[in-house]
Enzyme design. Structure first.
Site, mmCIF file in Angstrom:
data_model
loop_
_atom_site.group_PDB
_atom_site.id
_atom_site.type_symbol
_atom_site.label_atom_id
_atom_site.label_comp_id
_atom_site.label_asym_id
_atom_site.label_seq_id
_atom_site.Cartn_x
_atom_site.Cartn_y
_atom_site.Cartn_z
ATOM 1 C CD GLN A 78 -3.053 0.952 2.166
ATOM 2 O OE1 GLN A 78 -3.165 -0.032 2.864
ATOM 3 N NE2 GLN A 78 -3.878 1.975 2.250
ATOM 4 C CG PHE A 79 1.288 3.744 -3.644
ATOM 5 C CD1 PHE A 79 1.164 5.115 -3.807
ATOM 6 C CD2 PHE A 79 0.361 2.912 -4.263
ATOM 7 C CE1 PHE A 79 0.150 5.656 -4.579
ATOM 8 C CE2 PHE A 79 -0.656 3.441 -5.034
ATOM 9 C CZ PHE A 79 -0.765 4.814 -5.190
ATOM 10 C CB THR A 80 -2.140 5.256 -0.202
ATOM 11 O OG1 THR A 80 -2.627 4.101 0.488
ATOM 12 C CG2 THR A 80 -2.519 5.191 -1.674
#
Length: 152
Positions: A78-80
Protein backbone atom coordinates in the site's frame (compact mmCIF):
# COMPACT_ATOMS: atom_id res chain seq x y z
CA UNK A 1 9.08 1.36 5.45
CA UNK A 2 5.74 1.56 7.19
CA UNK A 3 3.42 -1.16 8.31
CA UNK A 4 -0.08 -0.95 9.69
CA UNK A 5 -0.86 -4.14 11.60
CA UNK A 6 -4.46 -4.94 12.26
CA UNK A 7 -5.23 -7.82 14.59
CA UNK A 8 -8.01 -9.69 12.83
CA UNK A 9 -10.30 -12.65 13.32
CA UNK A 10 -10.31 -13.04 9.55
CA UNK A 11 -9.34 -11.11 6.44
CA UNK A 12 -9.25 -11.56 2.70
CA UNK A 13 -8.19 -9.79 -0.47
CA UNK A 14 -10.06 -9.91 -3.75
CA UNK A 15 -8.91 -8.77 -7.17
CA UNK A 16 -11.58 -8.71 -9.89
CA UNK A 17 -13.85 -10.75 -7.62
CA UNK A 18 -11.30 -13.52 -7.08
CA UNK A 19 -9.79 -14.15 -3.65
CA UNK A 20 -6.00 -13.80 -3.83
CA UNK A 21 -5.34 -14.27 -0.12
CA UNK A 22 -7.40 -15.27 2.90
CA UNK A 23 -6.57 -15.79 6.59
CA UNK A 24 -8.20 -16.61 9.87
CA UNK A 25 -6.92 -15.18 13.15
CA UNK A 26 -3.73 -13.16 12.80
CA UNK A 27 -2.48 -9.96 11.20
CA UNK A 28 -3.58 -7.98 8.19
CA UNK A 29 -0.40 -6.06 7.31
CA UNK A 30 -0.61 -3.00 5.08
CA UNK A 31 2.94 -2.33 3.88
CA UNK A 32 4.25 0.95 2.50
CA UNK A 33 7.72 1.06 0.96
CA UNK A 34 9.69 4.30 0.74
CA UNK A 35 12.26 5.12 -1.96
CA UNK A 36 15.24 4.81 0.41
CA UNK A 37 14.19 1.55 2.10
CA UNK A 38 16.52 -1.46 2.00
CA UNK A 39 16.62 -5.14 2.96
CA UNK A 40 17.75 -4.16 6.47
CA UNK A 41 14.40 -2.40 6.91
CA UNK A 42 12.58 -5.58 5.89
CA UNK A 43 14.65 -7.68 8.30
CA UNK A 44 13.89 -5.38 11.24
CA UNK A 45 10.20 -4.96 10.42
CA UNK A 46 9.54 -8.65 9.71
CA UNK A 47 11.02 -9.61 13.10
CA UNK A 48 8.90 -6.95 14.83
CA UNK A 49 5.73 -8.18 13.12
CA UNK A 50 6.36 -11.83 14.00
CA UNK A 51 7.21 -11.05 17.62
CA UNK A 52 4.59 -8.35 18.30
CA UNK A 53 2.76 -9.46 21.46
CA UNK A 54 -0.78 -8.17 20.97
CA UNK A 55 -2.79 -11.37 21.23
CA UNK A 56 -4.60 -12.14 24.48
CA UNK A 57 -3.37 -14.66 27.01
CA UNK A 58 -5.64 -16.59 29.39
CA UNK A 59 -5.95 -13.50 31.59
CA UNK A 60 -7.02 -11.28 28.68
CA UNK A 61 -3.68 -9.43 28.60
CA UNK A 62 -1.85 -8.78 25.32
CA UNK A 63 1.06 -11.13 25.98
CA UNK A 64 1.05 -13.54 23.04
CA UNK A 65 2.76 -13.28 19.67
CA UNK A 66 1.57 -14.64 16.34
CA UNK A 67 3.41 -17.95 16.79
CA UNK A 68 1.85 -18.44 20.24
CA UNK A 69 -1.64 -18.47 18.76
CA UNK A 70 -0.85 -20.19 15.45
CA UNK A 71 -1.83 -16.98 13.66
CA UNK A 72 -1.64 -16.15 9.98
CA UNK A 73 -0.61 -13.09 7.95
CA UNK A 74 -2.22 -11.37 4.97
CA UNK A 75 0.13 -8.74 3.55
CA UNK A 76 -0.99 -5.98 1.18
CA UNK A 77 1.32 -3.53 -0.57
CA UNK A 78 0.00 0.00 0.00
CA UNK A 79 2.02 2.92 -1.34
CA UNK A 80 -0.61 5.35 -0.03
CA UNK A 81 0.88 4.95 3.46
CA UNK A 82 3.40 7.52 2.23
CA UNK A 83 0.84 10.13 1.28
CA UNK A 84 1.99 13.67 1.97
CA UNK A 85 -0.96 15.91 2.77
CA UNK A 86 0.68 19.10 4.01
CA UNK A 87 -0.16 21.17 0.92
CA UNK A 88 -3.52 21.28 -0.79
CA UNK A 89 -6.12 18.55 -0.83
CA UNK A 90 -4.57 16.14 -3.29
CA UNK A 91 -2.01 13.85 -1.65
CA UNK A 92 1.49 13.51 -3.02
CA UNK A 93 3.19 10.11 -3.08
CA UNK A 94 6.69 11.36 -3.94
CA UNK A 95 8.26 9.45 -1.01
CA UNK A 96 6.81 6.09 -2.06
CA UNK A 97 9.24 3.74 -3.80
CA UNK A 98 8.88 3.25 -7.54
CA UNK A 99 7.37 -0.14 -8.46
CA UNK A 100 10.70 -1.52 -9.72
CA UNK A 101 12.19 -1.18 -6.23
CA UNK A 102 9.04 -1.73 -4.21
CA UNK A 103 8.18 -5.10 -5.79
CA UNK A 104 11.52 -6.67 -4.83
CA UNK A 105 11.29 -5.44 -1.22
CA UNK A 106 7.63 -6.55 -0.99
CA UNK A 107 8.58 -10.01 -2.26
CA UNK A 108 11.51 -10.14 0.15
CA UNK A 109 9.15 -9.23 3.02
CA UNK A 110 6.84 -12.11 2.04
CA UNK A 111 9.81 -14.50 1.97
CA UNK A 112 11.15 -13.26 5.30
CA UNK A 113 7.75 -13.49 7.02
CA UNK A 114 7.36 -17.01 5.60
CA UNK A 115 10.79 -17.98 6.92
CA UNK A 116 10.21 -16.49 10.38
CA UNK A 117 6.66 -17.80 10.81
CA UNK A 118 7.16 -21.18 9.17
CA UNK A 119 3.84 -20.65 7.39
CA UNK A 120 2.78 -19.48 3.95
CA UNK A 121 1.85 -15.80 3.79
CA UNK A 122 -1.41 -14.74 2.12
CA UNK A 123 -1.05 -11.77 -0.24
CA UNK A 124 -2.77 -9.35 -2.50
CA UNK A 125 -1.44 -8.56 -5.97
CA UNK A 126 1.11 -5.77 -6.15
CA UNK A 127 -0.29 -2.73 -7.96
CA UNK A 128 -3.76 -4.22 -8.46
CA UNK A 129 -7.08 -2.66 -7.45
CA UNK A 130 -7.69 -4.75 -4.33
CA UNK A 131 -10.77 -5.10 -2.16
CA UNK A 132 -9.85 -5.95 1.43
CA UNK A 133 -12.35 -7.36 3.90
CA UNK A 134 -11.55 -7.87 7.55
CA UNK A 135 -12.97 -8.35 10.97
CA UNK A 136 -10.72 -6.25 13.20
CA UNK A 137 -10.25 -7.91 16.59
CA UNK A 138 -10.34 -5.45 19.47
CA UNK A 139 -9.86 -3.28 17.48
CA UNK A 140 -6.09 -3.52 17.75
CA UNK A 141 -4.16 -1.50 15.16
CA UNK A 142 -0.42 -0.88 15.43
CA UNK A 143 1.57 1.48 13.18
CA UNK A 144 5.28 0.77 12.75
CA UNK A 145 7.92 2.68 10.83
CA UNK A 146 11.47 1.52 10.25
CA UNK A 147 12.63 5.10 10.83
CA UNK A 148 11.78 4.46 14.51
CA UNK A 149 14.52 1.81 14.78
CA UNK A 150 17.10 4.57 14.49
CA UNK A 151 15.83 6.19 17.69
CA UNK A 152 16.69 3.21 19.90
Amino acid sequence: MRAVLQRVLQADCKVDGTITGKIGKGFLVLLGIEHDDAVQDVDWLAAKIINMRVFSDDDGLMNKALSDIGGEILIISQFTLYAQTKKGNRPSFIRAAKPEKAVSLYEYMIAELTRLSGKPIATGIFGADMKISLINDGPVTIIMDTKDKENH
